[in-house]
Design a protein around this motif. Structure first.
Motif, PDB file in Angstrom:
ATOM      1  N   ASN A 124       0.726  -1.164  -0.149  1.00 59.25           N
ATOM      2  CA  ASN A 124      -0.042   0.060  -0.080  1.00 59.25           C
ATOM      3  C   ASN A 124       0.791   1.326   0.047  1.00 59.25           C
ATOM      4  OD1 ASN A 124      -2.142   2.105   0.735  1.00 59.25           O
ATOM      5  ND2 ASN A 124      -3.287   0.472   1.276  1.00 59.25           N
ATOM      6  N   ASN A 125       0.543   2.332  -0.728  1.00 56.70           N
ATOM      7  CA  ASN A 125       1.112   3.521  -0.995  1.00 56.70           C
ATOM      8  C   ASN A 125       1.230   4.178   0.243  1.00 56.70           C
ATOM      9  OD1 ASN A 125       2.193   3.503  -3.461  1.00 56.70           O
ATOM     10  ND2 ASN A 125       0.346   4.102  -4.431  1.00 56.70           N
ATOM     11  N   LYS A 126       0.410   4.040   1.224  1.00 52.40           N
ATOM     12  CA  LYS A 126       0.470   4.706   2.623  1.00 52.40           C
ATOM     13  C   LYS A 126       1.259   4.012   3.658  1.00 52.40           C
ATOM     14  CE  LYS A 126      -4.656   5.796   2.310  1.00 52.40           C
ATOM     15  NZ  LYS A 126      -6.010   5.763   2.664  1.00 52.40           N
ATOM     16  N   ASP A 127       1.716   3.103   3.242  1.00 47.71           N
ATOM     17  CA  ASP A 127       2.760   2.162   3.994  1.00 47.71           C
ATOM     18  C   ASP A 127       4.159   2.815   4.095  1.00 47.71           C
ATOM     19  OD1 ASP A 127       0.682   0.599   5.404  1.00 47.71           O
ATOM     20  OD2 ASP A 127       0.732  -0.904   3.790  1.00 47.71           O
ATOM     21  N   SER A 128       4.646   3.052   4.914  1.00 47.51           N
ATOM     22  CA  SER A 128       6.159   3.660   4.883  1.00 47.51           C
ATOM     23  C   SER A 128       7.155   2.617   4.717  1.00 47.51           C
ATOM     24  CB  SER A 128       6.560   4.625   5.858  1.00 47.51           C
ATOM     25  OG  SER A 128       5.882   5.741   5.902  1.00 47.51           O
TER      26      SER A 128
END
Length: 280
Positions: A205-209
């Protein structure tokens, strides 16, 4: 009749020679070897081996004593010894590292040796010298002191097959956790890139760093492997072709192309986690 053969030995011998020549002629017309030809060929080759060994020994000794390339031969021997010493030093370092198995000792590891590896399937599977008689079972994790290398997929009495984490099989997709600070980012290994020698994790997910240098371990979910087994670290993070998710490349800690000794984790993740809770 007996008197005829006794009195005509030459006739009998002549007939035998004619029959023998006829058999040879028939065998020459046939593409397959006759028993007579096979026997003659085996006898001849055996004689050639017996004669060639002393001849090779004598010629080798003469060349050694009177040859003009003594200096070159000596240089070659020195280089061979140097190469052998380097190889032994590398093996010693590897064995010392293998002895340091504190991180996996809680899994009651079974030490084993790689006994075969098909060149055509080099990065897919290998065979080890331990089997059901040693307590090996399917889906047990296989590792080195550096980290996870695969899992047991087939068990015999005295040997077992290991599918490496680099095998590109849909049935062998590995669930992992990427440790970013105090957060775990869940993912599944999609494939192994032969060119870069890295595991490819898609659909993050793009939100996960996630960033380069993050450690990657097993999640302990779905694939029945123990959790928190070290796999490697993130080397590259980039967007996928559609820009909807991240693609992560992971360099394995273990050198999957050079495996001689491995350990099989005999205990399951639940047993270890329960004991850790009990200790706390």
């Amino acid at each position: 009749m007996l008197k005829f053969f006794k009195n005509n030995k030459l006739v009998v011998i002549l007939c035998a020679i004619i029959v023998f020549i006829a058999l040879i002629g028939m065998s020459l017309r046939s593409q397959s070897q006759s028993p007579v030809e096979q026997y003659v060929a085996d006898t001849t080759s055996t004689g050639q081996r017996v004669l060639s060994y002393p001849i090779q020994f004598i010629s080798g000794s003469i060349n050694h004593l009177f040859g003009k390339d003594d200096s070159k031969s000596s240089e070659t021997k020195v280089k061979q010894l140097e190469a052998k010493n380097q190889s032994l030093e590398a093996e010693n370092k590897k064995y010392k590292k293998e002895l340091n198995i504190d991180d996996i000792s809680k899994y009651d590891p079974i030490s084993s040796t790689v006994i075969s590896r098909n060149p055509d399937q080099w990065m897919n599977s290998l065979m080890i010298d331990k089997g059901s008689k040693n307590g090996i079972k399917s889906n047990m994790a296989v590792m080195t002191s550096d980290g996870l290398v695969g899992r047991i997929t087939k068990v015999n009495q005295f040997s077992a097959r290991v599918d490496l984490i680099s095998t590109n099989s849909r049935n062998n997709r590995l669930s992992i956790n990427i440790q970013h600070g105090d957060k775990n980012v869940f993912g599944i290994v999609d494939r192994y890139d032969d060119k870069s020698g890295e595991l490819i994790v898609n659909d993050i997910n793009n939100k996960d760093s996630v960033k380069k240098g993050d450690k990657v371990v097993t999640s302990g979910l779905a694939d029945q492997l123990p959790s928190q087994l070290y796999i490697g670290e993130v080397t590259k993070v980039e967007n996928d072709g559609y820009g909807l998710a991240k693609q992560v490349k992971v360099k394995t800690a273990s050198n999957l192309s050079d495996l001689n000794h491995v350990y099989v984790a005999k205990r399951k993740a639940k047993t270890v986690s329960d004991e850790e809770k009990g200790d706390n």
